[in-house]
Write an enzyme that holds these catalytic residues in place. Structure first.
Site, short mmCIF file in Angstrom:
data_model
loop_
_atom_site.label_atom_id
_atom_site.label_comp_id
_atom_site.label_asym_id
_atom_site.label_seq_id
_atom_site.Cartn_x
_atom_site.Cartn_y
_atom_site.Cartn_z
N ASP A 1 8.94 5.91 -7.92
CA ASP A 1 7.60 6.46 -7.82
C ASP A 1 7.61 7.72 -8.66
O ASP A 1 8.49 8.58 -8.47
CB ASP A 1 7.21 6.74 -6.36
CG ASP A 1 5.70 6.86 -6.21
OD1 ASP A 1 4.98 5.95 -6.66
OD2 ASP A 1 5.23 7.86 -5.65
N GLU B 1 0.85 -1.18 0.00
CA GLU B 1 0.00 0.00 0.00
C GLU B 1 0.89 1.24 0.00
O GLU B 1 1.83 1.34 0.78
CB GLU B 1 -0.89 -0.01 1.25
CG GLU B 1 -2.15 0.80 1.07
CD GLU B 1 -3.07 0.68 2.28
OE1 GLU B 1 -3.83 1.64 2.51
OE2 GLU B 1 -3.00 -0.34 2.99
#
Length: 197
Positions: free
Chosen positions: A71, A42
């Site tokens: 990311d 998550e």
């Protein structure tokens, strides 16, 4: 010199795996986290760096190998940095076309001079799951947001991202040129330098 012979990429994306393997060369074998698990961690971080570290720790933990995670996303100045870390799910997971439509709507009344934006890539490399000193590299690719989509290459927000130094959208660049200019290429160049490749 590269301190290890193989690492795990915290991504199930085959295209990203191939791209990063090409950027790192033959010095290290890059394996997909998909070889070890289908479970995605998550992304609870509030920044690109935090989410990259979360993904890398997860990949290192399940594989027992050094792990690399990235990311990435789009930060639009007029929107206070949005969609930011939520770039991929900006339109509630409805996909690229919906994300682009939502972005155009959010910027509908914003003049050209205030449509600045940057693609962001944060890379985190961990030697092991508990590594207290991850190697962090960041790449920024500055441009602005168009009023309508242009070009058919790339993915995500590429058709809306104007690249001033090439006078075209990111989706109008060939993949070789994009891989030299992009936020991910800039972050990877830093990483190669840090690793002595």
């Amino acid at each position: 010199m590269m301190p290890f012979k193989e690492l795990v990429l915290a991504s199930h994306n085959a295209g990203k795996l191939k791209e990063l393997q090409a950027m790192l060369g033959d010095a290290v074998r890059v394996r997909s986290v998909g070889e070890f698990s289908d479970v995605e961690p998550e992304e609870t971080g509030l920044s690109f760096v935090e989410n990259a570290i979360l993904k890398a720790r997860h990949a290192a933990r399940i594989s027992g190998l050094p792990a690399l995670a990235d990311d990435s996303g789009l930060a639009v100045d007029a929107l206070g940095g949005a969609p930011g870390i939520y770039s991929a799910r900006y339109a509630d997971g409805a996909g690229d076309a919906a994300n682009n439509a939502k972005l155009l709507e959010a910027l509908r009344d914003i003049p050209d001079a205030e449509r600045g934006a940057q693609f962001v890539c944060a890379l985190a490399l961990l030697r092991h799951a508990e590594d207290p000193l991850p190697i962090l590299c960041e790449g920024l690719w500055h441009g602005s947001i168009l009023h309508e989509a242009r070009g058919s290459n790339g993915f995500g927000y590429d058709p809306l991202f104007w690249v001033p130094e090439r006078n075209c959208s990111s989706a109008e660049l060939d993949s070789g040129t994009k891989n030299q200019l992009s936020h991910r290429a800039r972050a990877m160049a830093q990483l190669r330098q840090r690793l002595g490749l």
